[in-house]
Write a protein that holds these residues in place. Structure first.
Motif, mmCIF file in Angstrom:
data_model
loop_
_atom_site.group_PDB
_atom_site.id
_atom_site.type_symbol
_atom_site.label_atom_id
_atom_site.label_comp_id
_atom_site.label_asym_id
_atom_site.label_seq_id
_atom_site.Cartn_x
_atom_site.Cartn_y
_atom_site.Cartn_z
ATOM 1 N N VAL A 229 22.664 32.119 45.968
ATOM 2 C CA VAL A 229 22.269 33.503 46.228
ATOM 3 C C VAL A 229 21.839 34.191 44.930
ATOM 4 O O VAL A 229 20.868 34.962 44.920
ATOM 5 C CB VAL A 229 23.418 34.275 46.901
ATOM 6 N N GLN A 230 22.539 33.912 43.846
ATOM 7 C CA GLN A 230 22.173 34.502 42.565
ATOM 8 C C GLN A 230 20.738 34.158 42.179
ATOM 9 O O GLN A 230 19.991 34.987 41.669
ATOM 10 C CB GLN A 230 23.132 34.029 41.462
ATOM 11 N N VAL A 231 20.345 32.908 42.438
ATOM 12 C CA VAL A 231 18.989 32.483 42.106
ATOM 13 C C VAL A 231 17.974 33.135 43.035
ATOM 14 O O VAL A 231 16.908 33.595 42.612
ATOM 15 C CB VAL A 231 18.880 30.949 42.167
ATOM 16 N N GLN A 232 18.286 33.193 44.330
ATOM 17 C CA GLN A 232 17.331 33.714 45.305
ATOM 18 C C GLN A 232 17.066 35.203 45.122
ATOM 19 O O GLN A 232 16.029 35.710 45.559
ATOM 20 C CB GLN A 232 17.833 33.451 46.724
ATOM 21 N N THR A 233 17.981 35.924 44.479
ATOM 22 C CA THR A 233 17.751 37.357 44.276
ATOM 23 C C THR A 233 16.607 37.610 43.298
ATOM 24 O O THR A 233 16.123 38.744 43.195
ATOM 25 C CB THR A 233 19.022 38.038 43.739
ATOM 26 N N ARG A 234 16.161 36.566 42.585
ATOM 27 C CA ARG A 234 15.028 36.719 41.668
ATOM 28 C C ARG A 234 13.781 37.178 42.407
ATOM 29 O O ARG A 234 12.932 37.872 41.844
ATOM 30 C CB ARG A 234 14.732 35.389 40.969
ATOM 31 N N THR A 235 13.658 36.761 43.674
ATOM 32 C CA THR A 235 12.456 37.094 44.438
ATOM 33 C C THR A 235 12.582 38.429 45.171
ATOM 34 O O THR A 235 11.620 38.866 45.799
ATOM 35 C CB THR A 235 12.175 35.977 45.466
ATOM 36 N N VAL A 236 13.751 39.044 45.113
ATOM 37 C CA VAL A 236 13.983 40.291 45.854
ATOM 38 C C VAL A 236 14.119 41.479 44.923
ATOM 39 O O VAL A 236 13.520 42.539 45.151
ATOM 40 C CB VAL A 236 15.244 40.164 46.738
ATOM 41 N N LEU A 237 14.911 41.311 43.857
ATOM 42 C CA LEU A 237 15.176 42.414 42.936
ATOM 43 C C LEU A 237 14.802 42.016 41.520
ATOM 44 O O LEU A 237 14.630 40.828 41.212
ATOM 45 C CB LEU A 237 16.665 42.797 42.991
ATOM 46 N N GLY B 162 15.067 43.648 37.125
ATOM 47 C CA GLY B 162 15.515 44.686 36.206
ATOM 48 C C GLY B 162 16.973 45.052 36.376
ATOM 49 O O GLY B 162 17.826 44.202 36.670
ATOM 50 N N ASN B 163 17.264 46.342 36.217
ATOM 51 C CA ASN B 163 18.640 46.821 36.260
ATOM 52 C C ASN B 163 19.282 46.645 37.626
ATOM 53 O O ASN B 163 20.498 46.426 37.721
ATOM 54 C CB ASN B 163 18.693 48.294 35.851
ATOM 55 N N GLU B 164 18.487 46.743 38.695
ATOM 56 C CA GLU B 164 19.044 46.589 40.038
ATOM 57 C C GLU B 164 19.615 45.184 40.225
ATOM 58 O O GLU B 164 20.721 45.012 40.746
ATOM 59 C CB GLU B 164 17.974 46.867 41.089
ATOM 60 N N ARG B 165 18.854 44.189 39.809
ATOM 61 C CA ARG B 165 19.347 42.811 39.938
ATOM 62 C C ARG B 165 20.526 42.563 39.006
ATOM 63 O O ARG B 165 21.482 41.867 39.370
ATOM 64 C CB ARG B 165 18.235 41.819 39.620
ATOM 65 N N LEU B 166 20.493 43.136 37.814
ATOM 66 C CA LEU B 166 21.602 42.966 36.877
ATOM 67 C C LEU B 166 22.893 43.527 37.449
ATOM 68 O O LEU B 166 23.947 42.865 37.412
ATOM 69 C CB LEU B 166 21.261 43.651 35.554
#
Length: 273
Positions: free
Chosen positions: A141-149, A151-155
């Motif tokens: 899931v951590q990797v897949q969030t690269r395509t969704v969020l 910057g600061n939101e993903r961090l």
């Protein structure tokens, strides 16, 4: 004779407890088992999933904060995972399960040593299996969030999910012998350490991967990855150790040392309050 300052005293106590835990030895074991467990496991999961087929390489690129040539080198070494499912044999699946449970058992034993609890019974193996599945899901899931969020939101989301995982993990593996509120400082310390490791990786490992690949080929890249995994193991156990020390120094920890070996153990470890 003057008394040591509180900061020096904390550092000395942390060093002493890390030496008792054999922190470096456990970090080396963590790295070895992680490489033979998480690499094929994430490759197979990524190949079976209908999303981006990044596999273990993409997780390393994200965790080590790599980009450009160094990211391409990792992708070449670990290869495309699309054929992983069809080429995985029954014997390979059994070995993967054995190594995976050994990895989970090693992490569980590390947490038991940090909190000075007796080793859990053999039938807790189901907890190790569940923890390994949740770990795989967490990393994926951590990797897949690269395509969704970005910057600061993903961090912020990654930090929140990471704290939750490292808060839940020890409590689950230890069978609830340590209260949740005592495990939160260790979870926060672990994530802080991983953020620091990521920054160190960006500065050191990004150029090192390219030079090692040019000098030694694939084995050079694998050695760099193994070094990073050693650092990750050091952070995982060291973060839990820092959390234990914080609880101990702030008076929130009851003495729950292991019972002497000559005394029969009639029940589980004493509960930390």
């Amino acid at each position: 004779m003057s008394r040591p300052t509180p900061r020096i005293s904390w550092a000395v106590d942390l060093y002493r407890r890390g030496k008792e835990l054999e922190l470096m030895h456990r970090a080396l074991g963590f790295a070895t088992l992680a490489l033979v467990t998480l690499a094929p496991l994430l490759i197979v999961v990524a190949a079976a999933a209908p999303f981006d087929h990044g596999g273990f390489a993409l997780w390393l690129v994200d965790g080590m904060d790599l980009s450009g040539k160094s990211a391409d080198v990792l992708a070449q070494v670990f290869g495309p995972p699309r054929r992983a499912v069809s080429t995985t044999s029954l014997w390979g699946g059994v070995l993967l399960a054995v190594f995976g449970l050994s990895f989970a058992a090693s992490v569980q034993n590390g947490y038991e040593r940090v909190w000075r609890l007796p080793s859990g019974p053999w039938h807790r193996i189901w907890r190790q299996a569940v923890w390994l599945c949740v770990l795989t899901l967490y990393l994926y899931v951590q990797v897949q969030t690269r395509t969704v969020l970005a910057g600061n939101e993903r961090l912020l989301m990654s930090l929140g999910i990471g704290v939750l995982f490292f808060w839940w993990g020890p409590h689950f593996l230890l069978g609830g012998q340590v209260r949740r509120r005592l495990l939160l400082p260790g979870a926060v310390a672990t994530m802080a350490g991983l953020v620091g490791l990521r920054a160190f990786s960006y500065l050191v490992f990004t150029p090192l991967i390219v030079t090692q690949a040019l000098s030694y080929g694939a084995i050079g890249t694998i050695l760099v990855v193994e070094s990073w995994l050693v650092g990750a193991g050091y952070v995982v156990y060291g973060g839990a150790l820092v959390g234990h020390l914080i609880c101990d120094r702030t008076g929130h920890l009851l003495d729950h040392e292991e019972p002497p070996e000559e005394q029969p153990r009639t029940g589980g470890g004493q509960r930390a309050d």
